[in-house]
Write an enzyme that holds these catalytic residues in place. Structure first.
Site, PDB file in Angstrom:
ATOM      1  N   ARG A 131      -4.527   6.494 -12.722  1.00  0.00           N
ATOM      2  CA  ARG A 131      -3.376   7.574 -12.923  1.00  0.00           C
ATOM      3  C   ARG A 131      -3.353   7.918 -14.490  1.00  0.00           C
ATOM      4  O   ARG A 131      -3.214   7.172 -15.296  1.00  0.00           O
ATOM      5  CB  ARG A 131      -2.239   7.483 -12.159  1.00  0.00           C
ATOM      6  CG  ARG A 131      -1.094   8.321 -12.682  1.00  0.00           C
ATOM      7  CD  ARG A 131       0.046   8.261 -11.346  1.00  0.00           C
ATOM      8  NE  ARG A 131       0.861   7.280 -11.526  1.00  0.00           N
ATOM      9  CZ  ARG A 131       1.742   7.068 -10.831  1.00  0.00           C
ATOM     10  NH1 ARG A 131       2.122   8.163  -9.629  1.00  0.00           N
ATOM     11  NH2 ARG A 131       2.667   6.154 -10.914  1.00  0.00           N
TER      12      ARG A 131
ATOM     13  N   ASP B  81      13.495   7.466  -9.029  1.00  0.00           N
ATOM     14  CA  ASP B  81      12.388   6.745  -9.832  1.00  0.00           C
ATOM     15  C   ASP B  81      11.291   7.570  -9.848  1.00  0.00           C
ATOM     16  O   ASP B  81      10.246   7.139 -10.483  1.00  0.00           O
ATOM     17  CB  ASP B  81      12.077   5.638  -8.833  1.00  0.00           C
ATOM     18  CG  ASP B  81      12.013   5.707  -7.649  1.00  0.00           C
ATOM     19  OD1 ASP B  81      13.031   6.287  -6.791  1.00  0.00           O
ATOM     20  OD2 ASP B  81      10.827   5.333  -7.032  1.00  0.00           O
TER      21      ASP B  81
HETATM   22  P1  AMP Z   1       7.122   5.094  -4.150  1.00  0.00           P
HETATM   23  O1  AMP Z   1       7.527   5.449  -2.675  1.00  0.00           O
HETATM   24  O2  AMP Z   1       5.755   5.051  -4.289  1.00  0.00           O
HETATM   25  O3  AMP Z   1       7.759   5.910  -5.158  1.00  0.00           O
HETATM   26  O4  AMP Z   1       7.400   3.610  -4.268  1.00  0.00           O
HETATM   27  C1  AMP Z   1       8.786   2.910  -4.525  1.00  0.00           C
HETATM   28  C2  AMP Z   1       8.736   1.469  -4.650  1.00  0.00           C
HETATM   29  O5  AMP Z   1       7.746   0.918  -3.846  1.00  0.00           O
HETATM   30  C3  AMP Z   1       7.989   1.539  -5.792  1.00  0.00           C
HETATM   31  O6  AMP Z   1       8.740   0.441  -6.812  1.00  0.00           O
HETATM   32  C4  AMP Z   1       6.741   0.706  -5.731  1.00  0.00           C
HETATM   33  O7  AMP Z   1       5.897   0.180  -6.588  1.00  0.00           O
HETATM   34  C5  AMP Z   1       6.888   0.013  -4.525  1.00  0.00           C
HETATM   35  N1  AMP Z   1       5.868   0.030  -3.381  1.00  0.00           N
HETATM   36  C6  AMP Z   1       5.375   1.120  -2.776  1.00  0.00           C
HETATM   37  N2  AMP Z   1       4.074   0.628  -2.021  1.00  0.00           N
HETATM   38  C7  AMP Z   1       3.860  -0.831  -2.342  1.00  0.00           C
HETATM   39  C8  AMP Z   1       3.082  -1.684  -1.981  1.00  0.00           C
HETATM   40  N3  AMP Z   1       2.104  -1.289  -1.162  1.00  0.00           N
HETATM   41  N4  AMP Z   1       3.153  -3.072  -2.453  1.00  0.00           N
HETATM   42  C9  AMP Z   1       4.130  -3.089  -3.321  1.00  0.00           C
HETATM   43  N5  AMP Z   1       5.120  -2.424  -3.836  1.00  0.00           N
HETATM   44  C10 AMP Z   1       5.031  -1.086  -3.359  1.00  0.00           C
HETATM   45 MG    MG Z   2       7.354   5.988  -6.878  1.00  0.00          MG
END
Ligand code: AMP
Ligand code: MG
Length: 513
Positions: free
Chosen positions: A189, A269
């Protein structure tokens, strides 16, 4: 005889500085609390699925070097480019209204690439393994959601909407375990930065916990220098900073609304301080216009529905303003008053942006007092007729068809233009166009320039992803070509204009973790 690019690629490994990597990672100058140094996890059998040549060129990369086999290993994290200092960023955030400590749990920053034009971009892997912020996650990503992010982010860029971009998707050759077993992938990205409202929430939490605002101040100063350098010399730069972030968000959300984009997880976030669209999870474009449209399978209460996006943006910005309180004024009371005064302007800022864009969508080249009600009535008509948002606006070019016998340019698809209410509206709208400089013709031209023909239709995206998961990449590549020119109205692209055929099961998107 070998082509010139093949010869070049032999001589330039994709990880060497000769391939154009030019990292200068200023994020490392922030206090240690803001990141952890961590390396991507090696993967078994990397294979390149997509590489964005055009974007690579704008980053100053030497495209020929990426024809190499090593390029897949590089974009999987098995080989690191010269000068990379890999790190995971700390942040917090309000997820569906609740505060949580987060951080890059499955993303790793390679560094900040400085382009030949002296622009700075974060280059980040998504799905490249666990980090200290992974909590219980596996740090991995599945191929489908990474390709989805690639498609939608590139479509947003082509629509002229600020967004992170996608440089490459590599299949890892490993399985990731979700509800089903899925093929794994790493997305590269590209972003102006990954500083989020949540990064400021992290800094504010730290300040509160330690009774020391210096890391917060360091982050604010760093962000201003990186994204709002024009504010550096202002005597009330933190208040100006808050306002400038609000302005960019007002513009961004208005742009989303103007193309029917639904982000799906507008947690704090997932709101970038740079004003870019970030984190393409369960996002999707609306077909039939309805303000309550929701696609995300986890958004049970419609918090992030199409029509709620502006007020949620305001809510997120209020959380951002709270983080800046210690910097805004010497006393909390003064700071609160200042922040509240600023935040109170958001609605107005947004509405101005929104009306400006929707005026253009109706073909108005100037402003009249009655424009807002013309826009609202058109939207009401669309809603009542179940009309398609994209095609409905585009069809106005046809409705504005000039009476001098010229052929209409756009085809009249999307909504039923025969009901009396619509005919009354049309009469007022045509009269409005006649009153402006350039009249109907200028209006028609503006309608054509403003309203896209092509958006990433959900069923076309799903079709391309399903084929790609079976190893058939043509539908995906073809879709990307079509999405790159969203205003082009040609016969070959007609299949990409239609909304999905009616289905008893509503379209649902998933977070893609
Ligand atoms: P997102 O919903 O993608 O904005 O992610 C929310 C949080 O969950 C962020 O801190 C991501 O880094 C973490 N996260 C999402 N998927 C994973 C994964 N498969 N392993 C570890 N952390 C994750
Ligand atoms: Mg996120």
């Amino acid at each position: 005889m070998k082509s010139k690019s093949a010869q070049l690629s032999k001589s330039i490994p994709p990880y060497s500085a000769l391939a154009g990597w030019n990292f200068n990672t200023t994020y490392l100058s922030l206090p240690q609390d803001f990141f952890c140094l961590v390396k991507p996890t090696q993967v078994v059998a990397p294979q390149m699925v997509l590489f964005n040549e055009e974007l690579a060129k704008t980053l100053g990369l030497n495209v020929a070097a990426f024809a190499e086999e090593d390029a897949a290993a590089l974009f999987a994290g098995n080989l690191l480019p010269e000068g990379a200092t890999t790190l995971a960023q700390a942040y917090a955030g309000h997820q569906f209204g609740y505060f949580t400590m987060l951080g890059d749990g499955r993303a790793i920053l390679l560094g900040e690439q400085v382009t030949p034009e002296n622009k700075r971009f974060d280059i980040q892997f998504k799905g490249s393994g666990q980090t200290p912020y992974s909590r219980r996650g596996d740090g991995r990503a599945a191929l489908g959601p990474m390709l989805r992010e690639y498609i939608i982010s590139e479509a947003m860029a082509a629509l002229g909407i600020p967004t992170t971009r996608s440089l490459a998707v590599v299949a890892t050759g490993e399985a990731v375990y979700r509800e089903k077993i899925l093929p794994g992938a790493v997305l590269t990205r590209v972003a102006d930065s990954h500083i989020r409202v949540g990064t400021f929430e992290f800094a504010a939490a730290l300040a509160h916990h330690r009774g020391d605002i210096s890391p917060l101040k360091a982050l604010a100063d760093y962000t201003i220098e990186r994204h709002y350098p024009e504010l550096l010399e202002k005597h009330d730069k933190y208040r100006e900073f808050l306002r400038a972030v609000m302005v960019r968000q007002a513009k961004l959300i208005a742009q989303w609304m103007s193309v029917g984009f639904i982000h799906g997880v507008m947690n704090t976030d997932n709101m970038a301080i740079s004003g870019e669209t970030i984190d393409f999870g369960p996002c999707a474009f609306m077909d039939a216009y309805h303000p309550l449209t929701v696609f995300s399978s986890i958004d049970h209460h419609g918090r992030y529905a199409y029509g709620n996006q502006p007020s949620i943006a305001g809510w997120n910005l209020a959380r951002f303003a709270e983080t800046l309180l210690p910097l805004l004024a010497p006393t909390t009371a003064e700071a609160l008053e200042m922040a509240q005064n600023e935040i109170a302007h958001f609605e107005e800022l947004y509405e101005q942006e929104w009306l400006g864009l929707f005026r253009r969508k109706l073909g108005f080249t100037n402003e009249e007092a009655g424009d807002l009600s013309l826009v609202q009535e058109f939207l009401n008509n669309l809603e009542q007729s179940g009309g398609d948002f994209t095609n409905g606006f585009r069809a106005l070019a046809y409705e504005a068809g000039l009476s001098d016998g010229e052929n209409p340019i756009a085809t009249p698809i999307g909504f039923s233009p025969s009901v009396q209410e619509f005919l009354n509206w049309k009469e007022r709208w045509l009269a409005r166009l006649e009153r402006q400089p350039g009249g109907r013709r200028a209006g028609q031209e503006l309608v054509l320039r403003t309203n896209p023909v092509i958006i990433p239709r959900n069923h076309k995206v799903e079709e391309a992803l399903a084929a790609a998961e079976q190893g058939e990449l043509y539908p995906l590549q073809r879709l990307l070509v079509v999405l790159r020119q969203p205003y082009l109205e040609i016969e070959e692209n007609e299949p990409y204009r239609n909304p999905a055929p009616p289905s008893p099961i509503p379209y649902r998107t998933f977070c893609g973790t």
